[in-house]
Design a protein around this motif. Structure first.
Motif, mmCIF file in Angstrom:
data_model
loop_
_atom_site.group_PDB
_atom_site.id
_atom_site.type_symbol
_atom_site.label_atom_id
_atom_site.label_comp_id
_atom_site.label_asym_id
_atom_site.label_seq_id
_atom_site.Cartn_x
_atom_site.Cartn_y
_atom_site.Cartn_z
ATOM 1 N N MET A 49 3.122 13.592 -5.950
ATOM 2 C CA MET A 49 3.207 13.744 -4.495
ATOM 3 C C MET A 49 2.318 14.892 -4.033
ATOM 4 S SD MET A 49 6.467 14.339 -2.041
ATOM 5 C CE MET A 49 6.312 15.242 -0.494
ATOM 6 N N ALA A 50 1.571 14.639 -2.961
ATOM 7 C CA ALA A 50 0.775 15.705 -2.336
ATOM 8 C C ALA A 50 1.622 16.302 -1.216
ATOM 9 C CB ALA A 50 -0.522 15.143 -1.794
ATOM 10 N N CYS A 90 0.814 15.707 2.503
ATOM 11 C CA CYS A 90 0.419 14.341 2.872
ATOM 12 C C CYS A 90 1.540 13.641 3.648
ATOM 13 C CB CYS A 90 0.073 13.549 1.612
ATOM 14 S SG CYS A 90 -0.159 11.782 1.915
ATOM 15 N N CYS A 113 3.087 10.672 1.731
ATOM 16 C CA CYS A 113 3.962 11.128 0.640
ATOM 17 C C CYS A 113 5.315 11.569 1.206
ATOM 18 C CB CYS A 113 3.300 12.253 -0.146
ATOM 19 S SG CYS A 113 2.020 11.713 -1.301
ATOM 20 N N LYS A 169 3.022 4.361 -4.161
ATOM 21 C CA LYS A 169 3.825 5.599 -4.173
ATOM 22 C C LYS A 169 3.039 6.735 -4.805
ATOM 23 C CE LYS A 169 8.393 3.764 -3.442
ATOM 24 N NZ LYS A 169 9.785 3.579 -3.895
ATOM 25 N N LYS A 170 2.110 6.382 -5.683
ATOM 26 C CA LYS A 170 1.201 7.395 -6.238
ATOM 27 C C LYS A 170 0.223 7.823 -5.144
ATOM 28 C CE LYS A 170 -2.545 7.851 -9.630
ATOM 29 N NZ LYS A 170 -3.279 7.196 -10.733
ATOM 30 N N HIS A 171 0.001 9.124 -5.015
ATOM 31 C CA HIS A 171 -0.934 9.604 -4.002
ATOM 32 C C HIS A 171 -2.368 9.324 -4.430
ATOM 33 C CE1 HIS A 171 -2.498 12.059 -0.707
ATOM 34 N NE2 HIS A 171 -3.412 12.451 -1.584
ATOM 35 N N VAL A 227 -6.133 8.810 -2.468
ATOM 36 C CA VAL A 227 -6.738 9.032 -1.147
ATOM 37 C C VAL A 227 -7.247 7.723 -0.545
ATOM 38 C CG1 VAL A 227 -8.679 10.138 0.041
ATOM 39 C CG2 VAL A 227 -7.277 11.453 -1.568
ATOM 40 N N HIS A 243 -4.059 8.914 2.475
ATOM 41 C CA HIS A 243 -3.249 8.334 1.398
ATOM 42 C C HIS A 243 -3.482 6.837 1.547
ATOM 43 C CE1 HIS A 243 0.776 8.205 -0.982
ATOM 44 N NE2 HIS A 243 0.370 6.941 -0.853
#
Ligand code: 5GP
Ligand code: ZN
Length: 115
Positions: free
Chosen positions: A1-2, A5, A8, A45-47, A49, A99
């Protein structure tokens, strides 16, 4: 998680959203400012870009995102008349949230080319 973001924070529930679908890899929710009668964002769900930031490690994840979008579009009744997938990329591409997100737009005839 960022931590900085927006999406996120939506995935974690820190910012509320109207969920359409969720599993361990993919989240889908209704756009807060819909540009069409049906406007859903499908995100990993994975950050990540954007698509060009993906690597071979993300190959299955990108496939999952698209196949899940297909299932959502079908469930939303969009297959009969058609719909549009959009992935805005970078500032000239109109991306405002960094994201990766796939827009599903449908429920009306959409014009082309985009502005
Ligand atoms: P982009 O312009 O980056 O391709 O798309 C970002 C999208 O996210 C826009 O359509 C915008 O309306 C949507 N959006 C921005 N903030 C929020 C939010 O807090 N909640 C939801 N559900 N959508 C958001
Ligand atoms: Zn993120």
């Amino acid at each position: 998680m960022a931590t900085d973001c927006l999406f996120c924070k939506i995935i974690s529930g820190e910012i509320p959203s109207t969920e359409v679908y969720s599993d361990e890899d993919v989240y889908a929710f209704r756009d807060i400012n819909p540009a069409a009668p049906t406007h859903i964002l499908v995100i990993p769900k994975k950050h990540l870009v954007d698509v060009k930031s993906a690597t071979l490690d993300d190959e299955a994840l990108l496939g999952k995102l698209l196949l899940r979008a297909n299932a959502i579009a079908e469930a939303e009744g969009l297959n009969a008349n058609g719909f549009r997938y959009v992935i805005n990329t970078g500032s000239d591409g109109g991306q405002t949230v960094f994201h990766l997100h796939l827009h599903i737009l449908g429920g009306r005839a959409l014009s082309w080319p985009p502005g």
